[in-house]
Every structure is written in structure tokens, then in C-alpha cells.
Design a protein around this motif. Structure first.
Motif, PDB file in Angstrom:
ATOM      1  N   ARG A  18      15.627 -11.237 -17.139  1.00  0.00           N
ATOM      2  CA  ARG A  18      16.163 -12.118 -16.084  1.00  0.00           C
ATOM      3  C   ARG A  18      17.625 -12.437 -16.359  1.00  0.00           C
ATOM      4  O   ARG A  18      18.435 -12.474 -15.449  1.00  0.00           O
ATOM      5  N   GLY A  19      17.957 -12.671 -17.616  1.00  0.00           N
ATOM      6  CA  GLY A  19      19.354 -12.911 -17.982  1.00  0.00           C
ATOM      7  C   GLY A  19      20.198 -11.674 -17.739  1.00  0.00           C
ATOM      8  O   GLY A  19      21.333 -11.772 -17.262  1.00  0.00           O
ATOM      9  N   HIS A  22      21.073 -11.355 -14.055  1.00  0.00           N
ATOM     10  CA  HIS A  22      22.200 -12.221 -13.664  1.00  0.00           C
ATOM     11  C   HIS A  22      23.519 -11.635 -14.156  1.00  0.00           C
ATOM     12  O   HIS A  22      24.511 -11.625 -13.424  1.00  0.00           O
ATOM     13  N   ASP A  23      23.541 -11.110 -15.378  1.00  0.00           N
ATOM     14  CA  ASP A  23      24.770 -10.518 -15.921  1.00  0.00           C
ATOM     15  C   ASP A  23      25.217  -9.307 -15.093  1.00  0.00           C
ATOM     16  O   ASP A  23      26.401  -9.151 -14.801  1.00  0.00           O
ATOM     17  N   LEU A  25      24.457  -8.721 -11.975  1.00  0.00           N
ATOM     18  CA  LEU A  25      24.894  -9.224 -10.672  1.00  0.00           C
ATOM     19  C   LEU A  25      26.331  -9.740 -10.757  1.00  0.00           C
ATOM     20  O   LEU A  25      27.161  -9.428  -9.904  1.00  0.00           O
ATOM     21  N   MET A  26      26.646 -10.491 -11.796  1.00  0.00           N
ATOM     22  CA  MET A  26      28.005 -11.018 -11.950  1.00  0.00           C
ATOM     23  C   MET A  26      29.010  -9.881 -12.171  1.00  0.00           C
ATOM     24  O   MET A  26      30.126  -9.908 -11.644  1.00  0.00           O
ATOM     25  N   ARG A  47      29.547 -21.035 -11.520  1.00  0.00           N
ATOM     26  CA  ARG A  47      28.400 -20.814 -12.414  1.00  0.00           C
ATOM     27  C   ARG A  47      27.076 -20.877 -11.654  1.00  0.00           C
ATOM     28  O   ARG A  47      26.201 -21.682 -11.953  1.00  0.00           O
ATOM     29  N   ASN A  49      23.408 -20.070 -10.376  1.00  0.00           N
ATOM     30  CA  ASN A  49      22.190 -19.566 -11.004  1.00  0.00           C
ATOM     31  C   ASN A  49      21.417 -18.699 -10.008  1.00  0.00           C
ATOM     32  O   ASN A  49      21.777 -18.596  -8.831  1.00  0.00           O
ATOM     33  N   HIS A  50      20.364 -18.084 -10.486  1.00  0.00           N
ATOM     34  CA  HIS A  50      19.614 -17.144  -9.657  1.00  0.00           C
ATOM     35  C   HIS A  50      19.000 -17.828  -8.439  1.00  0.00           C
ATOM     36  O   HIS A  50      18.981 -17.268  -7.343  1.00  0.00           O
ATOM     37  N   GLU A  54      19.498 -16.839  -4.622  1.00  0.00           N
ATOM     38  CA  GLU A  54      18.294 -16.558  -3.831  1.00  0.00           C
ATOM     39  C   GLU A  54      18.360 -17.316  -2.488  1.00  0.00           C
ATOM     40  O   GLU A  54      17.972 -16.785  -1.444  1.00  0.00           O
ATOM     41  N   HIS A 121      22.978  -9.285  -4.442  1.00  0.00           N
ATOM     42  CA  HIS A 121      21.720  -9.766  -5.011  1.00  0.00           C
ATOM     43  C   HIS A 121      20.539  -8.960  -4.478  1.00  0.00           C
ATOM     44  O   HIS A 121      19.686  -8.494  -5.235  1.00  0.00           O
TER      45      HIS A 121
END
Length: 161
Positions: A18-19, A22-23, A25-26, A47, A49-50, A54, A121
Motif C-alpha cells: 500500500r505504501g 502511494h509512492d 502514484l506520487m 501530503r 493520503n490514499h 480515492e 490513481h
């Protein structure tokens, strides 16, 4: 190693994924030519978050969504949703659209920058689903049913007194 230890390691691996999501995606956001350096700098300070991203994806599906409808589409509390929406409004990724007949209710509309993040996303989730389907194809229906049963049982464990 016990079965429980093995399962804990696997769960930790999935949480690390999951981390990674996010990485990635960024990283894709930083390399997307539709976003200007100014937008990227602004987004870097947010910053996100998911769950917030979403929300952008949910609003992007219709481009405008009643707040009340959004509350039924998410899996977190009304208070948490309110905080997330406030942050997305402040970040200028969503805007409130007042309703003519109701001064308290409003719709949420996505901004062009919010649309870009939602699209990145959603594309990453499609890639993730394809990769998972490839992995799951290696297992029989019976193995998958057993795995599902184990995970459901573990999800129902309560530590409440």
C-alpha cells in the motif's frame, strides 16, 4: 516458523505494498506533463493520503457529486470524510457547488488538477488489478476459497473484552 508468524509476514508485505502504491502514484504525478511545476509544488505541500485521492476518484466518476451521496460511498466515518473533503477543498482539488433550493446542502465538483490525480490513481488501480489477477490465476478455485475463508476468519477476530 509458525503459521501465524508466516501470515503476519505476508500481511506486513501487503501493507508495505500500500505504501508502494502511494509512492508510485506520487512519482507518476511528478512526471505527468499535465501538471505545472507550480501545481506540483502546491500538491507536494498537501501530503494527500490514499483515502483523499480515492474521494477525488469517486467525484471524478460523475464530475459533480452530492456530498450526501459521497457519504454512502466511502468506508470511513462522517467526521473523517468531512476532514478529508475540507482538505481537498483547501487544496483546490474539489469545489463546493451550492444547490439552488437548499442553502445547507451542496455538491462537490472536481477541479482540473483533481481530475488529473484521480485519473492517475484509477490507472494505477487498473494496473494493480491486472497484476493481482495474473497472480491469482496461478491458484485453483479451491485454494482461493480456502485463502478467502482464512482471511475472513482472521478479520472477524475481536480483542474486545
Amino acid at each position: 516458523m509458525t503459521n501465524l508468524q508466516t501470515l503476519r509476514q505476508v500481511i506486513q508485505s501487503l501493507e508495505a505494498h500500500r505504501g508502494d502504491f502511494h509512492d508510485v502514484l506520487m512519482q507518476r504525478m511528478r512526471h505527468d506533463s499535465r501538471l505545472t511545476p507550480t501545481q506540483l509544488e502546491h500538491l507536494g505541500h498537501q501530503r494527500l493520503n490514499h483515502s483523499e485521492i480515492e474521494i477525488l476518484s469517486l467525484v471524478n466518476q460523475t464530475h459533480e457529486l452530492p456530498y450526501k451521496t459521497l457519504t454512502s460511498q466511502v468506508n470511513f466515518s462522517q467526521g473523517m470524510l468531512s476532514r478529508y473533503v475540507k482538505k481537498l477543498l483547501t487544496a483546490e482539488l474539489l469545489v463546493k457547488v451550492p444547490l439552488p433550493n437548499n442553502k445547507k446542502a451542496y455538491d462537490l465538483a472536481i477541479t482540473p488538477t483533481g481530475t488529473i490525480l484521480a485519473e492517475l490513481h484509477d490507472a494505477l488501480h487498473r494496473e494493480e488489478a491486472a497484476a493481482y489477477n495474473t497472480v491469482l490465476a496461478q491458484f485453483s478455485e479451491s485454494e482461493l476459497e480456502t485463502t478467502e475463508a482464512v482471511l475472513r476468519a482472521m478479520g472477524q477476530v475481536s480483542l474486545k473484552a
